[in-house]
Design a protein around this motif. Structure first.
Motif, PDB file in Angstrom:
ATOM      1  N   GLN A 174     -22.775 -31.458-115.540  1.00 32.82           N
ATOM      2  CA  GLN A 174     -21.587 -31.211-114.725  1.00 32.82           C
ATOM      3  C   GLN A 174     -20.893 -29.938-115.173  1.00 32.82           C
ATOM      4  OE1 GLN A 174     -19.034 -34.581-115.257  1.00 32.82           O
ATOM      5  NE2 GLN A 174     -20.383 -35.984-114.178  1.00 32.82           N
TER       6      GLN A 174
ATOM      7  N   GLY B 231     -17.130 -27.671-114.006  1.00 33.25           N
ATOM      8  CA  GLY B 231     -15.980 -27.758-113.124  1.00 33.25           C
ATOM      9  C   GLY B 231     -14.747 -27.014-113.589  1.00 33.25           C
ATOM     10  N   TYR B 232     -13.717 -27.180-112.800  1.00 35.54           N
ATOM     11  CA  TYR B 232     -12.405 -26.588-113.013  1.00 35.54           C
ATOM     12  C   TYR B 232     -11.591 -27.544-113.877  1.00 35.54           C
ATOM     13  CZ  TYR B 232      -7.827 -24.643-111.723  1.00 35.54           C
ATOM     14  OH  TYR B 232      -6.577 -24.090-111.740  1.00 35.54           O
TER      15      TYR B 232
ATOM     16  N   LEU C 212     -19.971 -35.368-107.118  1.00 36.07           N
ATOM     17  CA  LEU C 212     -18.741 -34.634-106.833  1.00 36.07           C
ATOM     18  C   LEU C 212     -17.582 -35.556-107.179  1.00 36.07           C
ATOM     19  CD1 LEU C 212     -17.600 -32.021-105.581  1.00 36.07           C
ATOM     20  CD2 LEU C 212     -17.626 -33.201-103.383  1.00 36.07           C
TER      21      LEU C 212
ATOM     22  N   ALA D  19     -15.129 -31.654-110.831  1.00 33.39           N
ATOM     23  CA  ALA D  19     -16.452 -31.211-111.277  1.00 33.39           C
ATOM     24  C   ALA D  19     -17.539 -31.557-110.276  1.00 33.39           C
ATOM     25  CB  ALA D  19     -16.785 -31.851-112.625  1.00 33.39           C
ATOM     26  N   VAL D  20     -18.590 -30.766-110.326  1.00 33.67           N
ATOM     27  CA  VAL D  20     -19.799 -31.033-109.560  1.00 33.67           C
ATOM     28  C   VAL D  20     -20.946 -31.166-110.551  1.00 33.67           C
ATOM     29  CG1 VAL D  20     -20.429 -28.615-109.143  1.00 33.67           C
ATOM     30  CG2 VAL D  20     -21.113 -30.350-107.505  1.00 33.67           C
TER      31      VAL D  20
END
Length: 189
Positions: free
Chosen positions: A30, A32-33, A160, A178-179
């Motif tokens: 994963q 992500g931001y 996701l 996060a992805v």
């Protein structure tokens, strides 16, 4: 703290044991931001940054999985609140995350909602400066991971979601949008 570390070591080494109840194994990566925020804030401050995590996915049934994980989150303050006003409040995390979670999911192809919870440890530097708290701590603390989201795709191999790590000892929580992508491992039949 000693009991938490023992449980963590058991969870992380569980893949070494050829358990009968583990149906499939895979790796989930994963990115992500990352975000961090204080539990108590006057100015509603949220600091942002970067998040990455890897998980060993141990599928027990189509609807439950155990997930030992390792990752990190880096957030820093820009000196502003959510409305862009200057503030002295901040909640920064620069930490390595380690722990284990259990995921309950709806076994639906293409779009499968999930929720997960567990226990883990954060190793790093934490700063929480608000009108209520003045914490500057380095070292090892425990956290409680909680996540929810969707598994997408025919084989539900795209993730996701939102991941949160509640860190009560430093009066803040870190999280991410996060992805992730899941890669199956060679499973013995």
């Amino acid at each position: 703290m000693k009991k938490t570390l023992i449980l963590l070591i058991i969870a992380l080494t569980s893949n070494l044991v050829e358990a009968q109840f583990i149906k499939e194994k895979s790796i989930n990566a994963q990115i992500g931001y990352g975000l961090s925020a204080p539990n108590n804030s006057v100015d509603e401050v949220v600091d942002d940054g970067f998040f990455a995590q890897g998980e060993l996915v141990l599928k027990v049934k189509s609807w439950i999985e155990f997930r030992p994980y390792a990752g990190f989150i880096l957030t820093s303050s820009n000196g502003e609140d959510l409305n862009g006003n200057p503030t002295d409040e901040k909640a920064e995390s620069k930490a390595f995350l380690l722990g284990g979670k259990a995921r309950v999911r709806a076994p639906i192809p293409w779009v499968a909602p999930y929720v997960e919870i567990g226990i883990g440890t954060s190793i790093g530097k934490f700063e929480t400066f608000t009108a209520f708290d003045n914490i500057d701590k380095s070292g090892i603390i425990y956290h409680i991971p909680f996540s929810f989201g969707l598994e997408l795709g025919k084989n539900n191999n795209v993730d996701l979601g939102f991941a949160y790590y509640f860190q009560p000892s430093v009066e803040q929580y870190a999280g991410a949008f996060a992805v992730g992508i899941t890669f199956p491992l060679n499973n013995k039949k």
